[in-house]
Structures are given as structure tokens and as C-alpha cells.
Scaffold this active site. Structure first.
Site, mmCIF file in Angstrom:
data_model
loop_
_atom_site.group_PDB
_atom_site.id
_atom_site.type_symbol
_atom_site.label_atom_id
_atom_site.label_comp_id
_atom_site.label_asym_id
_atom_site.label_seq_id
_atom_site.Cartn_x
_atom_site.Cartn_y
_atom_site.Cartn_z
ATOM 1 C CD GLU A 82 -19.399 -5.140 32.220
ATOM 2 O OE1 GLU A 82 -19.527 -6.351 31.962
ATOM 3 O OE2 GLU A 82 -19.546 -4.230 31.383
ATOM 4 C CG HIS A 88 -13.048 -13.943 28.169
ATOM 5 N ND1 HIS A 88 -12.830 -13.510 26.885
ATOM 6 C CD2 HIS A 88 -14.325 -13.613 28.470
ATOM 7 C CE1 HIS A 88 -13.948 -12.950 26.424
ATOM 8 N NE2 HIS A 88 -14.864 -13.001 27.368
#
Length: 325
Positions: A60, A129
Site C-alpha cells: 500500500e 477488517h
């Protein structure tokens, strides 16, 4: 008007912007060949090729940095982080480069960069998550932060974000990708600033954003059956917040309820309450109230997960309490 799902509206905005400007490109994990985790880029790889729709490694910070650098050179990248939880790994590029370069260059360098991030609690994905990071992005000077609650805004906000010369974080919700709604057939743009009155009312103002807008609307329907008319305001643009729009609603109803899926400490609700106290304190007939998640990591267990997150029932109860009923 055409009815489409939230993900279809995002796909349409991608497609139109990629077709319009060759300097627009998309990057992210599984957005190309696979078409995106939530189908929001499906078919674009075949249409525009691997140089415009770029599958990246699980890295990322690296691919966000590539996008930020490309934006500084005049491109308009749309970088997708597969889950907002993973945006922590890209924060150096986002905070120290994208958000600051215009200021640090004395206005000579712009960064027309878009980061799309699905987030929120989406049915037993566990604590790592299920993040809600709106308040983190809101705390970074130099960023714009928007979050669409409807397919119409999912389309319009992404279009506006791509055309903006400022870095924009666009926060979606993983539970809303199959949400259906009407989207105009013609091209349009949703402003990156300002609130929207989703339902007018006179008795209290309910401020919400993202998925909590739908809890607020459900609660308002139920309250109306008891003679309570709640005004529902979609905050929509979280940075900058629309101070004037928030204060105008409070001046109309004299009561404020803020609804968010996130935990309360240092959150969106806290900031909205601060603005109300600064701009409309003497208009209040009661202290503002927040509805929010429990201050715990989101449990995996289904029942515990539901217990940790607010819903329309909580909004109804808070509204009645605010009204002394």
C-alpha cells in the site's frame, strides 16, 4: 433516472473519467484482471489496458507513493486501498506528501490524487477488517474527505474528486455496495463541500454520514408515526465540514443528534458537537447527543458485533430522550 447499485455507480464514474482524460488511471490490489473486490472496476482492465488500470502488489505505501508522485507530475490517479484498515500502511505518503506538497511548495505543486477506501463493519470480518477511519483522515490538514451514502453520491463525489486539484480521500462502506438507488442518466458532479438535507423536519436535527444516514432515515420514518418530525442531514463532506449548513439546521430545530458507526472518542460526532457549540450554542434547547459504536475492537462473533454497532433503534431511543419523551 436509472436505478443502479452503489458499485455500479462507482464503476460508471471510473469509466467516464478514464474515457475523458488519458491522464486518469486507476491502481490497486485486484482492481484489474479480477475487476475489484466489490466489482467497482469490473471490465475496465479489458477496456483500457494494464497501463490505465494497474494491478499492484500488496504494498500500500509503495503504490500510494507512485500515485502521489504521478499526481504531482500532472496525472490524476485513482488509488484504491482494498480495505481502509490497510490505509494505515499508506499514511506516510498520504499525510507527509499528498496532503502537504501544495503548501510546502508555496502553491507551485498540486496533487490531484484520489484514494478510494472501502471501510466500516461488514458482517463478521473481525477487528482488523472493520475499521472506521474517517476521524483519522479528518485530522490531516491538506486533505479533502468525503463519504457517499447513496449510489447518486458515489457517482457524483468520485467524479468531483477526480476533477479536483486537491488530494481527496473517498470513503465507501463495504455493506452498501449492493445498495440500489436512482442516478441521473446525464453526467453530474456532487460538490466536495456542503451537507444535504435528506429529510426536512422541525423537532430535531439528526446528523449522519455514510451508512448511518440510512439508520437516521429509518428512525425518522418511525418517529414521524409518533408525531415527531426529524430533519436528517447527510454530512457527506467530512473535511471541510459545512459549519453553516450544520448551524442552519440547528437554528431550525433547536436540537441536535449525531449518529456514527465509529467509536465516540475524538470522532466525527465530537467535532460536529464542537461546531454546534461554537456556532449555535444559544439556539439549543437541549445538549447535543451522540449515537455511536461501543469503544471496543469490533468482535468477530455475530451477536457481539451487532451489540457493538448502533442501529435505527438506538437512534429512535436517543431522539425520544433528547425530546424528553
Amino acid at each position: 433516472m436509472a436505478e443502479m447499485m452503489y458499485w455500479q455507480a462507482i464503476l460508471r464514474a471510473h469509466d467516464e473519467e478514464l474515457a475523458r482524460d488519458p491522464l486518469v488511471f486507476a491502481m490497486g490490489e485486484d482492481i484489474g484482471v479480477a475487476g475489484g473486490t466489490y466489482k467497482a472496476t469490473s471490465g475496465l482492465y479489458a477496456k483500457y489496458g494494464p497501463e490505465r488500470v494497474i494491478d499492484t502488489p500488496i504494498s500500500e505505501n509503495s503504490y500510494t507513493g507512485i500515485g502521489v508522485g504521478a499526481a504531482m507530475l500532472g496525472c490524476r490517479p485513482i488509488v484504491e486501498i482494498m480495505s481502509v484498515n490497510f490505509a494505515w500502511l499508506a499514511m506516510d505518503q498520504l499525510m507527509n506528501n499528498a496532503a502537504k506538497i501544495h503548501y510546502m511548495s508555496g502553491g507551485k505543486i498540486r496533487c490531484p490524487f484520489v484514494m478510494r477506501v472501502p471501510g466500516g463493519t461488514a458482517h463478521q470480518l473481525g477487528a482488523q477488517h472493520s475499521a472506521r477511519m474517517e476521524k483519522v483522515f479528518m485530522g490531516i490538514s491538506g486533505l479533502r474527505v468525503v463519504t457517499p451514502a447513496t449510489p447518486r453520491d458515489a457517482y457524483g463525489l468520485l467524479k468531483s474528486a477526480v476533477r479536483s486539484d486537491d488530494p481527496v480521500v473517498l470513503i465507501e462502506h463495504e455493506s452498501m455496495y449492493n445498495l440500489k438507488g436512482e442516478v441521473p442518466d446525464e453526467e453530474f458532479f456532487t460538490p466536495l463541500e456542503g451537507v444535504e438535507v435528506m429529510r426536512p423536519g422541525r423537532d430535531l436535527s439528526i446528523f449522519a454520514y455514510n451508512i448511518s444516514v440510512h439508520w437516521a432515515l429509518q428512525a425518522a420514518e418511525r418517529l414521524a408515526k409518533e408525531g415527531i418530525e426529524a430533519e436528517v442531514i447527510d454530512l457527506r463532506a467530512l473535511k471541510p465540514l459545512d459549519r453553516a449548513g450544520i448551524a442552519a439546521s440547528v437554528r431550525k430545530t433547536h436540537r441536535a443528534l449525531i449518529v456514527e458507526e465509529d467509536e465516540a472518542p475524538v470522532g466525527v460526532g465530537a467535532e460536529v458537537m464542537a461546531l454546534i457549540n461554537e456556532d449555535a450554542f444559544f439556539e439549543l434547547d437541549a445538549a447535543p447527543v451522540r449515537v455511536h459504536a461501543k469503544d471496543v475492537p469490533i468482535p468477530y462473533n455475530r451477536r457481539l458485533e451487532k451489540a457493538a454497532i448502533p442501529n435505527a433503534d438506538d437512534v429512535v431511543a436517543a431522539a425520544k430522550k433528547l425530546l424528553g419523551k
